[in-house]
Design a protein around this motif. Structure first.
Motif, short mmCIF file in Angstrom:
data_model
loop_
_atom_site.label_atom_id
_atom_site.label_comp_id
_atom_site.label_asym_id
_atom_site.label_seq_id
_atom_site.Cartn_x
_atom_site.Cartn_y
_atom_site.Cartn_z
N LEU A 1 -6.18 -4.19 0.06
CA LEU A 1 -5.65 -4.57 -1.25
C LEU A 1 -6.59 -5.51 -1.97
N GLY B 1 -2.18 -1.22 -5.44
CA GLY B 1 -3.48 -1.61 -4.91
C GLY B 1 -3.81 -3.08 -5.02
N ASP B 2 -2.85 -3.86 -5.52
CA ASP B 2 -3.12 -5.29 -5.79
C ASP B 2 -1.96 -6.16 -5.31
N VAL C 1 0.85 -1.20 0.00
CA VAL C 1 0.00 0.00 0.00
C VAL C 1 0.89 1.25 0.00
#
Ligand code: DX5
Ligand code: ZN
Length: 220
Positions: free
Chosen positions: A60, A29-30, A24
């Motif tokens: 996430l 975001g993944d 983060v």
């Protein structure tokens, strides 16, 4: 905009929460969850509990890359953990169409992965049903392996095959991604890069992520 997903295979699981926080903090975001069963691939990683843990962290999105034999037995369990995408291997099932539809009926996007030696042609009759194709640029099983450059031509082949069917699907590249190999993949039309060692062993994860995302913006 491209997506960069750190693979948790290279994270320090003693500090999973901190490792996820660092993704983060790196502006991403993944994350990518590699599930290995010691049968389809010669290594065992972790199962659906990892996906639930990432879900509980709560900050996430994640995709589950199932490197397991008989993936049809497991997709419902993984779907319950709330992934964006479940990816299964073409080489791991006899009934790919049935499996892709099973994933979609569970309300999750469906992806298919190809090992380095599997040609793109095998996707001809299923491409219009897919949300993503994941091309392995190492033989699946371990993080930290060397990128196999002969896979590069498969990236544009997948893009072309998808566009022939009017589909603008995600093309994920997984294995041996560094800033240098990322650029090669982006030039061929990759939309989504997975990075294990190069992210988690980077002295500056945020800078590494920024440089890959910048390369995505600048591609020709
Ligand atoms: C390999 C996995 C990859 C792997 C990538 O079987 O599917 O996601 O973790 O690791 P690196 O980026 O270190 O090659
Ligand atoms: Zn993977």
């Amino acid at each position: 905009m491209i997506v960069l997903s750190p693979s948790l295979l290279a994270a320090d699981l003693l500090f999973l929460g901190e490792e996820l926080d660092s993704v983060v903090s790196a502006g991403l975001g993944d994350v990518h969850i590699d599930v290995m069963d010691g049968n389809f691939v010669p290594n065992i990683s972790y199962g659906v509990n990892m996906a639930h843990a990432v879900r509980r962290h709560g900050q996430l999105k994640f995709d589950c890359h199932l490197m397991v034999a008989e993936p049809e037995k497991h997709v419902a369990d993984f779907a319950r953990s709330g992934p964006e995408l479940i990816t299964v291997h073409y080489e791991a099932t006899h009934h790919l169409h049935r499996l892709v539809y099973a994933i979609k009926e569970l309300g999750v996007q469906a992806g298919v992965s190809l090992n380095p030696a599997t040609p793109v042609d095998v996707l001809k009759c299923i491409i219009h049903d897919l949300d993503a194709v994941l091309l392995m640029t190492v033989n699946p099983g371990f993080s930290g392996q060397k990128f196999i450059p002969s896979v590069l031509t498969k990236i544009s082949a997948v893009r072309e095959l998808a566009l022939t069917h009017g589909r603008d699907i995600a093309v994920q590249i997984d294995g041996g991604i560094t800033l240098e190999t990322a650029k090669l993949c982006l030039a061929e039309g990759a939309t989504h890069l997975v990075a294990g060692v190069s992210f988690f062993q980077s002295p500056d994860r945020r800078a590494f992520a920024a440089s890959v995302l910048e390369a995505g913006k600048n591609r020709g």
